[in-house]
Structure formats: structure tokens, C-alpha cells
Design a protein around this motif. Structure first.
Motif, PDB file in Angstrom:
ATOM      1  N   THR A   1       0.862  -1.219  -0.099  1.00 55.32           N
ATOM      2  CA  THR A   1      -0.155  -0.086  -0.163  1.00 55.32           C
ATOM      3  C   THR A   1       0.800   1.143   0.183  1.00 55.32           C
ATOM      4  OG1 THR A   1      -1.745  -1.224   1.200  1.00 55.32           O
ATOM      5  CG2 THR A   1      -1.777   1.296   1.382  1.00 55.32           C
ATOM      6  N   PHE A   2       0.850   1.966  -1.109  1.00 52.60           N
ATOM      7  CA  PHE A   2       1.337   3.172  -1.132  1.00 52.60           C
ATOM      8  C   PHE A   2       0.517   4.541  -0.629  1.00 52.60           C
ATOM      9  CE2 PHE A   2       3.165   0.659  -4.215  1.00 52.60           C
ATOM     10  CZ  PHE A   2       4.871   0.724  -4.155  1.00 52.60           C
ATOM     11  N   VAL A   3       0.746   5.210   0.157  1.00 51.89           N
ATOM     12  CA  VAL A   3       0.299   6.314   0.710  1.00 51.89           C
ATOM     13  C   VAL A   3       0.465   7.476  -0.063  1.00 51.89           C
ATOM     14  CG1 VAL A   3       0.090   5.539   3.170  1.00 51.89           C
ATOM     15  CG2 VAL A   3       1.946   7.241   2.340  1.00 51.89           C
TER      16      VAL A   3
ATOM     17  N   LEU B   1       3.493   8.768  -3.318  1.00 45.96           N
ATOM     18  CA  LEU B   1       3.305   8.817  -4.791  1.00 45.96           C
ATOM     19  C   LEU B   1       3.822  10.078  -5.343  1.00 45.96           C
ATOM     20  CD1 LEU B   1      -0.298   7.079  -4.516  1.00 45.96           C
ATOM     21  CD2 LEU B   1       1.810   6.073  -5.267  1.00 45.96           C
ATOM     22  N   VAL B   2       4.168  10.905  -4.574  1.00 45.29           N
ATOM     23  CA  VAL B   2       4.521  12.316  -5.146  1.00 45.29           C
ATOM     24  C   VAL B   2       5.920  12.237  -5.452  1.00 45.29           C
ATOM     25  CG1 VAL B   2       4.829  15.039  -4.645  1.00 45.29           C
ATOM     26  CG2 VAL B   2       2.673  13.535  -3.750  1.00 45.29           C
ATOM     27  N   ALA B   3       6.373  12.559  -6.697  1.00 43.44           N
ATOM     28  CA  ALA B   3       7.550  12.747  -7.229  1.00 43.44           C
ATOM     29  C   ALA B   3       8.648  13.649  -6.051  1.00 43.44           C
ATOM     30  CB  ALA B   3       7.798  13.028  -8.588  1.00 43.44           C
ATOM     31  N   PRO B   4       9.561  13.186  -5.526  1.00 46.14           N
ATOM     32  CA  PRO B   4      10.483  14.224  -4.873  1.00 46.14           C
ATOM     33  C   PRO B   4      10.801  15.673  -5.582  1.00 46.14           C
ATOM     34  CG  PRO B   4      11.282  11.806  -4.702  1.00 46.14           C
ATOM     35  CD  PRO B   4      10.435  11.943  -5.777  1.00 46.14           C
TER      36      PRO B   4
ATOM     37  N   VAL C   1      -0.024  17.459   1.053  1.00 46.86           N
ATOM     38  CA  VAL C   1      -0.636  16.121  -0.185  1.00 46.86           C
ATOM     39  C   VAL C   1      -1.763  15.561   0.478  1.00 46.86           C
ATOM     40  CG1 VAL C   1       0.174  14.393  -1.219  1.00 46.86           C
ATOM     41  CG2 VAL C   1       1.777  15.871  -0.689  1.00 46.86           C
ATOM     42  N   GLU C   2      -2.823  15.328  -0.223  1.00 43.34           N
ATOM     43  CA  GLU C   2      -3.949  14.696  -0.105  1.00 43.34           C
ATOM     44  C   GLU C   2      -4.396  13.672  -1.140  1.00 43.34           C
ATOM     45  OE1 GLU C   2      -6.631  18.031   0.579  1.00 43.34           O
ATOM     46  OE2 GLU C   2      -6.472  17.816   3.007  1.00 43.34           O
ATOM     47  N   GLY C   3      -5.061  12.732  -0.908  1.00 43.25           N
ATOM     48  CA  GLY C   3      -5.501  11.749  -1.722  1.00 43.25           C
ATOM     49  C   GLY C   3      -5.907  10.511  -1.353  1.00 43.25           C
ATOM     50  N   ASP C   4      -5.685   9.496  -2.322  1.00 49.17           N
ATOM     51  CA  ASP C   4      -5.997   8.169  -2.157  1.00 49.17           C
ATOM     52  C   ASP C   4      -4.817   7.101  -2.127  1.00 49.17           C
ATOM     53  OD1 ASP C   4      -8.943   8.672  -2.687  1.00 49.17           O
ATOM     54  OD2 ASP C   4      -8.334   8.845  -4.865  1.00 49.17           O
ATOM     55  N   ASN C   5      -4.855   6.273  -1.630  1.00 45.12           N
ATOM     56  CA  ASN C   5      -3.638   5.106  -1.580  1.00 45.12           C
ATOM     57  C   ASN C   5      -3.796   4.288  -2.692  1.00 45.12           C
ATOM     58  OD1 ASN C   5      -3.334   5.803   0.931  1.00 45.12           O
ATOM     59  ND2 ASN C   5      -4.218   4.131   2.036  1.00 45.12           N
TER      60      ASN C   5
ATOM     61  N   THR D   1      -5.745  -5.124 -13.629  1.00 42.70           N
ATOM     62  CA  THR D   1      -6.007  -3.798 -13.474  1.00 42.70           C
ATOM     63  C   THR D   1      -5.740  -3.071 -12.202  1.00 42.70           C
ATOM     64  OG1 THR D   1      -8.361  -3.705 -13.225  1.00 42.70           O
ATOM     65  CG2 THR D   1      -7.479  -3.546 -15.487  1.00 42.70           C
ATOM     66  N   LEU D   2      -5.166  -1.917 -11.943  1.00 42.69           N
ATOM     67  CA  LEU D   2      -4.908  -1.459 -10.750  1.00 42.69           C
ATOM     68  C   LEU D   2      -5.907  -0.440 -10.508  1.00 42.69           C
ATOM     69  CD1 LEU D   2      -1.975  -2.403 -11.642  1.00 42.69           C
ATOM     70  CD2 LEU D   2      -0.991  -0.726 -10.311  1.00 42.69           C
ATOM     71  N   ASN D   3      -6.046  -0.100  -9.086  1.00 38.69           N
ATOM     72  CA  ASN D   3      -6.867   0.840  -8.572  1.00 38.69           C
ATOM     73  C   ASN D   3      -6.867   2.340  -9.067  1.00 38.69           C
ATOM     74  OD1 ASN D   3      -4.944   0.786  -6.508  1.00 38.69           O
ATOM     75  ND2 ASN D   3      -6.276   2.713  -5.681  1.00 38.69           N
ATOM     76  N   ASP D   4      -7.865   3.168  -9.480  1.00 32.58           N
ATOM     77  CA  ASP D   4      -7.399   4.346  -9.789  1.00 32.58           C
ATOM     78  C   ASP D   4      -7.264   5.322  -8.376  1.00 32.58           C
ATOM     79  OD1 ASP D   4      -8.368   3.759 -12.336  1.00 32.58           O
ATOM     80  OD2 ASP D   4     -10.409   4.600 -12.251  1.00 32.58           O
ATOM     81  N   TYR D   5      -6.556   6.352  -8.667  1.00 31.87           N
ATOM     82  CA  TYR D   5      -6.410   6.999  -7.528  1.00 31.87           C
ATOM     83  C   TYR D   5      -6.126   8.563  -7.808  1.00 31.87           C
ATOM     84  CZ  TYR D   5      -1.376   6.707  -8.478  1.00 31.87           C
ATOM     85  OH  TYR D   5      -0.177   6.804  -8.841  1.00 31.87           O
ATOM     86  N   THR D   6      -6.339   9.566  -6.826  1.00 33.91           N
ATOM     87  CA  THR D   6      -6.350  11.073  -6.997  1.00 33.91           C
ATOM     88  C   THR D   6      -5.426  11.534  -6.051  1.00 33.91           C
ATOM     89  OG1 THR D   6      -8.519  11.084  -8.316  1.00 33.91           O
ATOM     90  CG2 THR D   6      -7.524  13.194  -7.385  1.00 33.91           C
ATOM     91  N   LEU D   7      -4.501  12.618  -6.545  1.00 33.50           N
ATOM     92  CA  LEU D   7      -3.370  13.310  -5.547  1.00 33.50           C
ATOM     93  C   LEU D   7      -3.970  14.597  -5.674  1.00 33.50           C
ATOM     94  CD1 LEU D   7      -0.304  11.274  -5.999  1.00 33.50           C
ATOM     95  CD2 LEU D   7      -1.731  10.968  -4.141  1.00 33.50           C
ATOM     96  N   THR D   8      -3.828  15.350  -4.787  1.00 33.09           N
ATOM     97  CA  THR D   8      -3.935  16.718  -4.608  1.00 33.09           C
ATOM     98  C   THR D   8      -2.929  17.328  -3.961  1.00 33.09           C
ATOM     99  OG1 THR D   8      -6.522  16.657  -4.557  1.00 33.09           O
ATOM    100  CG2 THR D   8      -5.629  18.928  -4.206  1.00 33.09           C
TER     101      THR D   8
END
Length: 222
Positions: free
Chosen positions: A95-97, A101-104, A113-117, A129-136
Motif C-alpha cells: 500500500t502506497f500512501v 506517490l509524489v515525485a521528490p 498532499v492529500e488523496g487516495d492510496n 488492472t490497478l485501482n484509480d487514485y487521485t492526488l491533490t
């Protein structure tokens, strides 16, 4: 006898499924160095990832903490990002929080940073298939929202890096980004190595032209 044989075969299938190596690092002290490259495939900086802590139960269950530094190849300056994030592996599922998932290279002071795992089973195979996720990403009230979707395991490959043969699955997907009133559509291709995590990432514009990439070039501490 047939019943006993059937149960035995089923147990073998279950054990073999869980015996696959998860897609992340499990050893403290490992250091990975990745080149961040531009559209011309020229390295502009290096991301240095260090495993700072591992809470290890067994090969299918552990919690890892990693930190990042960024090295600017033009100025040779090391930028200490002071960013540490956890990655959890439970029953072979990584599980990636959102922060992981944010590029350094996108990390700046005051970033929120907010969003989905993102969930990544060790049993993934071609066609899955992998789950969709959104990052803000929020910097001083300016938000960038990116949705990763349509991610499919395209193929399996073995990649040799710094003398290590790494078994990978290659994931192809799409990403939609929005900054203020500007929207962009891109696609990506990511090599996930068993026992490592993402080792190669390539980003393309809507016409399929390479925009940027990140490539693992050095491994130490294994």
C-alpha cells in the motif's frame, strides 16, 4: 483420496500465490539512486531514496519508512527534502500512501498532499488492472489535482540495473491533471520491480511523445 488430493492441490496454489515477492524494499539501509531525465533523456537531477526503518514480520508482511534527497546535477547541490513516508506490505499487498506517490522533485516547502492510496498485490499478472487514485498537491492555496486511471499490467520484463537482475511488471496508464483552469492529459509507463518498487517511470504527452522519465541507476546496501 480424490478429496485429499484436491485439497492438497488447492493448498499448493494458495501458497504459491503468497510466495511471490512483494513490490517493495524490505531491508533497512538500502539506498537507491534514480536519474530524473528531461524530454531529451538527459539527466537533470538525482533522487536518492534511503530505507531508514523496517518493521519486519516476514517476507509478506512488513512496514518500511524511506527518506528522499535530491541532487541537482547542474549545481551539484544536495537538497535535503526532510520527507519521510511509510509503505506497508500486508499479506503480500503493498500500500502506497499519497505522500509516497509524489515525485521528490515536486516537493517544496509548505506542500500539503492529500488523496487516495494505491494498492499493489504481489499476485498481479499481465492483464490485471490497478485501482484509480487521485492526488491533490496544495502549495500556498494553489492546488494541482492529478488522477491516475486506466492502469493495466501490460507485460513482464527482467531489467538489469547495477548488476542486479530485477523481475518487473510494466504498468501502462493515463493521468489527468488540473492546475487552476488548465487541464492536461498524459500517459505513463512504469516498471515495478519485485523487492524494489517503481524503478523506471516514463511520462508521455497526449501525442505519445516522451516528456520526462525517472530511471534507477544505482543500488547499494542489499
Amino acid at each position: 483420496m480424490r478429496r485429499i488430493y484436491a485439497i492438497f492441490v488447492l493448498s499448493l496454489l494458495v501458497c504459491s500465490a503468497y510466495a511471490q515477492t512483494p513490490f517493495y524494499l524490505s531491508k533497512q539501509g538500502v539506498v537507491l539512486k534514480c536519474e530524473n531525465r528531461d524530454a531529451k533523456d538527459k539527466a537533470t537531477s538525482i533522487t536518492e531514496l534511503t530505507v531508514t526503518d523496517v518493521d519486519y514480520t516476514d517476507a509478506q508482511n512488513f512496514k518500511t519508512k524511506v527518506s528522499h534527497n535530491l541532487i541537482d546535477l547542474k549545481t551539484k547541490k544536495v537538497i535535503v527534502l526532510n520527507v519521510t513516508h511509510p509503505v506497508t506490505v500486508e499479506n503480500g499487498v503493498t500500500t502506497f500512501v499519497p505522500t509516497s506517490l509524489v515525485a521528490p522533485s515536486s516537493v517544496v516547502e509548505g506542500l500539503i498532499v492529500e488523496g487516495d492510496n494505491m494498492v499493489f498485490p504481489a499476485t498481479l499478472k499481465v492483464g490485471d488492472t490497478l485501482n484509480d487514485y487521485t492526488l491533490t498537491l496544495n502549495v500556498a492555496g494553489v492546488k494541482t489535482q492529478t488522477t491516475m486511471h486506466s492502469q493495466v499490467v501490460d507485460r513482464e520484463e527482467t531489467v538489469t540495473i547495477d548488476g542486479h537482475d530485477i523481475e518487473c511488471i510494466v504498468v501502462k496508464g493515463k493521468q489527468d491533471a488540473k492546475v487552476l483552469f488548465v487541464r492536461t492529459k498524459m500517459s505513463h509507463e512504469i516498471w515495478y520491480g519485485r523487492g524494489y518498487g517503481p524503478i523506471i517511470t516514463k511520462n508521455y504527452d497526449k501525442k505519445g511523445k516522451l516528456v520526462s522519465s525517472q530511471v534507477l541507476v544505482s543500488i547499494s546496501g542489499l
